[in-house]
Scaffold this motif. Structure first.
Motif, PDB file in Angstrom:
ATOM      1  N   TYR A   1      36.894  40.453  31.061  1.00 16.58           N
ATOM      2  CA  TYR A   1      36.906  39.037  31.436  1.00 16.58           C
ATOM      3  C   TYR A   1      37.672  38.846  32.743  1.00 16.58           C
ATOM      4  O   TYR A   1      37.216  38.142  33.645  1.00 16.58           O
TER       5      TYR A   1
ATOM      6  N   HIS B   1      33.835  36.857  35.160  1.00 15.37           N
ATOM      7  CA  HIS B   1      33.146  36.210  34.046  1.00 15.37           C
ATOM      8  C   HIS B   1      32.380  34.992  34.561  1.00 15.37           C
ATOM      9  O   HIS B   1      32.554  34.577  35.709  1.00 15.37           O
TER      10      HIS B   1
ATOM     11  N   ASN C   1      37.609  33.198  27.290  1.00 15.12           N
ATOM     12  CA  ASN C   1      37.631  34.519  26.676  1.00 15.12           C
ATOM     13  C   ASN C   1      38.183  34.411  25.266  1.00 15.12           C
ATOM     14  O   ASN C   1      39.305  33.951  25.059  1.00 15.12           O
TER      15      ASN C   1
END
Length: 135
Positions: A54, A58, A64
């Motif tokens: 992440y 992302h 996340n």
């Protein structure tokens, strides 16, 4: 006869029902990007990859949240009808499906963003490293 036609295609009515039904369970990268870009994100986007993945990049606006950390108390600030959309690395990863199962077990509406990060990048969309937090 080819291997394609060896098994007969479904009837048009069956195909309509099947393909219509899949849209209740999944969305794609383009539709997700469109909603995010136009400020119409009426869902919470969950990146269920590792925190390290992440952090490297992302989907903008994605939160996340590992599957193992998807618990009722973490979602309590969201109304019960909040739609969650999960994604992971791509079609070779089942993390999005596993997270979707967890959300469904908690009684939450859920869809998967098919393609995950791989699909997102294939569409030419950019990633971010800006951290988004749960509400």
């Amino acid at each position: 006869m080819s291997i394609v036609t060896e098994v007969a295609a479904a009837s048009s009515a069956e195909a309509l029902a099947h393909f219509s039904e899949t849209l209740r369970f999944e969305t794609d990268c383009w539709d997700t990007n469109n909603a995010l870009s136009e400020g119409k994100a009426d869902f919470v986007l969950l990146d269920v990859r590792s925190p390290e993945s992440y952090a490297k990049g992302h989907v903008p606006g994605a939160i996340n949240l590992l599957r193992g950390k998807i618990i009722a108390s973490k979602l309590a600030s969201y109304p019960a009808d909040t739609l969650f959309v999960t994604y992971c690395a791509g079609p070779h990863c089942n993390g999005a499906a596993r997270a979707a199962i967890k959300l469904a077990q908690l009684g939450r509406p859920v869809k998967i963003m098919v393609g995950g990060i791989t699909g997102w990048l294939d569409e030419g969309f950019k990633l971010t490293t800006e951290i988004a937090e749960l509400a």
